[in-house]
Enzyme design. Structure first.
Site, PDB file in Angstrom:
ATOM      1  N   ASN A 209       0.854  -1.185   0.000  1.00  0.00           N
ATOM      2  CA  ASN A 209       0.000   0.000   0.000  1.00  0.00           C
ATOM      3  C   ASN A 209       0.891   1.236   0.000  1.00  0.00           C
ATOM      4  O   ASN A 209       2.097   1.127   0.218  1.00  0.00           O
ATOM      5  CB  ASN A 209      -0.952  -0.026   1.206  1.00  0.00           C
ATOM      6  CG  ASN A 209      -0.168  -0.023   2.503  1.00  0.00           C
ATOM      7  OD1 ASN A 209       0.525   0.918   2.817  1.00  0.00           O
ATOM      8  ND2 ASN A 209      -0.252  -1.122   3.253  1.00  0.00           N
ATOM      9  N   LYS A 288       9.668 -16.238 -11.363  1.00  0.00           N
ATOM     10  CA  LYS A 288       8.773 -15.186 -11.851  1.00  0.00           C
ATOM     11  C   LYS A 288       7.551 -15.798 -12.550  1.00  0.00           C
ATOM     12  O   LYS A 288       7.706 -16.682 -13.404  1.00  0.00           O
ATOM     13  CB  LYS A 288       9.558 -14.306 -12.827  1.00  0.00           C
ATOM     14  CG  LYS A 288       8.795 -13.102 -13.288  1.00  0.00           C
ATOM     15  CD  LYS A 288       9.639 -12.251 -14.230  1.00  0.00           C
ATOM     16  CE  LYS A 288       8.796 -11.156 -14.824  1.00  0.00           C
ATOM     17  NZ  LYS A 288       9.460 -10.469 -15.910  1.00  0.00           N
ATOM     18  N   PHE A 322      -3.745   3.326  14.860  1.00  0.00           N
ATOM     19  CA  PHE A 322      -4.075   4.290  13.807  1.00  0.00           C
ATOM     20  C   PHE A 322      -5.101   3.665  12.874  1.00  0.00           C
ATOM     21  O   PHE A 322      -5.126   2.447  12.708  1.00  0.00           O
ATOM     22  CB  PHE A 322      -2.823   4.652  12.981  1.00  0.00           C
ATOM     23  CG  PHE A 322      -1.939   5.652  13.663  1.00  0.00           C
ATOM     24  CD1 PHE A 322      -1.123   5.258  14.715  1.00  0.00           C
ATOM     25  CD2 PHE A 322      -1.923   6.975  13.267  1.00  0.00           C
ATOM     26  CE1 PHE A 322      -0.303   6.168  15.360  1.00  0.00           C
ATOM     27  CE2 PHE A 322      -1.105   7.903  13.903  1.00  0.00           C
ATOM     28  CZ  PHE A 322      -0.299   7.495  14.947  1.00  0.00           C
ATOM     29  N   LYS A 336     -12.947   0.011  16.377  1.00  0.00           N
ATOM     30  CA  LYS A 336     -11.580  -0.539  16.389  1.00  0.00           C
ATOM     31  C   LYS A 336     -10.920  -0.342  17.751  1.00  0.00           C
ATOM     32  O   LYS A 336     -10.185  -1.202  18.231  1.00  0.00           O
ATOM     33  CB  LYS A 336     -10.725   0.116  15.296  1.00  0.00           C
ATOM     34  CG  LYS A 336     -11.019  -0.425  13.911  1.00  0.00           C
ATOM     35  CD  LYS A 336     -10.150   0.216  12.832  1.00  0.00           C
ATOM     36  CE  LYS A 336     -10.679  -0.169  11.456  1.00  0.00           C
ATOM     37  NZ  LYS A 336     -10.019   0.552  10.367  1.00  0.00           N
TER      38      LYS A 336
HETATM   39  N1  CTP Z   1      -3.144  -3.435  12.159  1.00  0.00           N
HETATM   40  C1  CTP Z   1      -2.343  -4.471  12.560  1.00  0.00           C
HETATM   41  N2  CTP Z   1      -2.314  -5.638  11.853  1.00  0.00           N
HETATM   42  C2  CTP Z   1      -3.087  -5.783  10.741  1.00  0.00           C
HETATM   43  C3  CTP Z   1      -3.905  -4.733  10.326  1.00  0.00           C
HETATM   44  C4  CTP Z   1      -3.911  -3.568  11.043  1.00  0.00           C
HETATM   45  O1  CTP Z   1      -1.642  -4.333  13.560  1.00  0.00           O
HETATM   46  N3  CTP Z   1      -3.036  -6.923  10.085  1.00  0.00           N
HETATM   47  C5  CTP Z   1      -3.158  -2.194  12.941  1.00  0.00           C
HETATM   48  C6  CTP Z   1      -2.612  -0.995  12.221  1.00  0.00           C
HETATM   49  O2  CTP Z   1      -1.222  -0.826  12.470  1.00  0.00           O
HETATM   50  C7  CTP Z   1      -3.422   0.146  12.811  1.00  0.00           C
HETATM   51  C8  CTP Z   1      -4.738  -0.498  13.187  1.00  0.00           C
HETATM   52  O3  CTP Z   1      -4.485  -1.894  13.233  1.00  0.00           O
HETATM   53  O4  CTP Z   1      -2.844   0.643  13.997  1.00  0.00           O
HETATM   54  C9  CTP Z   1      -5.877  -0.230  12.271  1.00  0.00           C
HETATM   55  O5  CTP Z   1      -5.560  -0.590  10.959  1.00  0.00           O
HETATM   56  P1  CTP Z   1      -6.674  -0.605   9.818  1.00  0.00           P
HETATM   57  O6  CTP Z   1      -6.071  -1.149   8.561  1.00  0.00           O
HETATM   58  O7  CTP Z   1      -7.363   0.720   9.768  1.00  0.00           O
HETATM   59  O8  CTP Z   1      -7.713  -1.619  10.457  1.00  0.00           O
HETATM   60  P2  CTP Z   1      -8.208  -3.022  10.112  1.00  0.00           P
HETATM   61  O9  CTP Z   1      -8.395  -3.707  11.421  1.00  0.00           O
HETATM   62  O10 CTP Z   1      -7.329  -3.701   9.116  1.00  0.00           O
HETATM   63  O11 CTP Z   1      -9.644  -2.730   9.559  1.00  0.00           O
HETATM   64  P3  CTP Z   1     -10.213  -2.504   8.059  1.00  0.00           P
HETATM   65  O12 CTP Z   1      -9.069  -2.733   7.106  1.00  0.00           O
HETATM   66  O13 CTP Z   1     -11.298  -3.486   7.959  1.00  0.00           O
HETATM   67  O14 CTP Z   1     -10.706  -1.086   8.054  1.00  0.00           O
END
Ligand code: CTP
Length: 399
Positions: A209, A288, A322, A336
């Protein structure tokens, strides 16, 4: 902010790096500091007082004598008003004077008269920097509590390459901020994750990402500035790691999880600013993957939710998460916060110009367990980091 309305006395010695003081003054004044320049006689041969007077907006001092009529004694006045004295560039000659209490010009007299912290940024020829006399003087000054930003490696004015080049202006500014910041995170062991993760599909492709890591790096930098011992676990980024921070590089979510867990026990505060990839390709192809006609499908597997795992075993540790959301921001962030059992959830909307991925600025809301929400306007990620750490300090103080 640590530099706002601070009186910084900038001592400039005679060396080719003196021209860099112009940039230093301009950066410090932009951050709200009041810069008062003191130049040695030989510094004037490299850059004019008029340039520095224009940039600082303050009178530039070059002489101890004659004392200005009607004004307070310059060295006493500057020594008293200083929040910090920075000497950049500092020559071997001036270092020697400081180390032995010689006060034969305004700058060296000022050093004896002040109670303020003193930061020395030397710049000189490599052989001079490595000379035993200079080394002993530096050590003596360090032992007496002087701060140093040591010279860096690079091409020197004398044509050789080596240590002796004045440190980058950004590095000097960061050290000034560190010295002037309140140390309200002293004694805290902070673990910060930053950047994206990369989930490889084959030797040349991965799933990731656009996270730049800037928010996490700002959190690490500001925590170090405020006295914490900081470990930064970072996915691949193009950023320069902050000074004084232990950096552990990782690529995949699984590597990040293992590294976080290895360092979790010791930490008192964990900040999960990394944009962890929620999925990884189901299998890794050693070779690959070649193009084939027709549709191409890649199976994906869920990655562990690192923050959720930490939430389960956090104990007394403070956990900061975050989130970036496109809609129902508060509702999703509150969910969350509860589900991941964090103390603070920092959420930014996606799609606002200047906020989120890659940008130097961000616009966030900080949610806590009591239901309080701090809504911040668009500001630099460094300022956002200051605000988040203020909230963390509130939590620490409230026990
Ligand atoms: N996070 C994590 N491990 C993951 C995904 C997310 O530790 N596999 C942590 C991120 O570092 C961040 C928080 O969770 O602090 C929220 O991440 P986000 O991507 O917004 O949340 P998700 O739980 O993945 O929810 P969604 O993608 O469904 O919005």
């Amino acid at each position: 902010m640590p530099l706002k309305e601070k009186n910084i006395i900038l001592g400039i010695c005679g060396g080719i790096a003196a021209y860099k003081s112009a940039d230093l003054i301009s950066k410090l004044t932009k951050m709200g500091a009041n810069v008062h320049v003191v130049m040695t006689k030989s510094a004037i041969k490299f850059i004019t007082p008029l340039t520095l007077e224009t940039l600082s907006g303050n009178r530039v001092f070059t002489n101890l004598f004659p004392p200005p009529k009607g004004d307070p004694l310059v060295h006493v006045d500057l020594a008293d008003k200083a929040d910090i004295i920075v000497v950049a560039p500092a020559t071997a000659n001036t270092l020697g004077k400081f180390a032995h209490g010689i006060a034969d010009n305004l700058l060296s007299t000022l050093i004896l008269a002040t109670q303020a912290p003193i930061l020395i940024c030397p710049a000189m020829n490599t052989n001079m920097w490595q000379n035993e006399i200079v080394k002993a003087n530096v050590q003596r000054l360090k032992d007496m509590g002087f701060y140093f930003v040591e010279p860096e490696w690079g091409e020197l004015a004398c044509g050789v390459e080596g240590y002796g080049r004045l440190a980058e202006v950004e590095t000097i500014v960061e050290e000034i901020k560190t010295i002037l910041s309140s140390k309200d995170l002293a004694g805290q062991k902070v673990l910060v994750t930053a950047g994206s993760t990369q989930e490889p599909l084959d030797p040349v492709r991965f799933l990731s990402n656009p996270s730049s890591g800037k928010m996490g790096y700002a959190m690490a930098k500001v925590a170090r500035r405020r006295g914490a011992e900081v470990t930064l676990i970072t996915g691949p980024t193009t950023l320069t790691p902050p000074r004084g921070v232990r950096v552990l590089g990782v690529k995949t979510a699984l590597e990040m999880k293992n590294t976080v867990l290895d360092n979790f026990e010791d930490a008192s505060i964990i900040v999960k600013a990394a944009a962890v990839s929620d999925f990884r390709p189901q299998r890794f192809f050693n070779k690959k993957v070649k193009k084939t006609p027709g549709k191409m499908e890649i199976g994906l597997k869920r990655n562990p939710d690192i923050l959720k795992e930490l939430g389960k075993k956090k104990g007394n540790r403070i956990l900061v998460g975050f989130a970036a959301e496109t809609h129902d921001i508060i509702k999703h962030a509150q969910k969350k916060l509860k589900e991941k059992n964090v103390d603070l959830m920092v959420v930014n909307p996606i799609g606002i110009p200047g906020a989120g991925f890659g940008s130097d600025t961000n616009m966030v809301k900080i949610l806590d367990r009591k239901g309080d929400i701090v809504e911040l306007p668009l500001m630099t990620k460094e300022k956002v980091a200051e605000e988040i750490w203020d909230k963390v300090v509130e939590i620490i103080r409230s026990g």
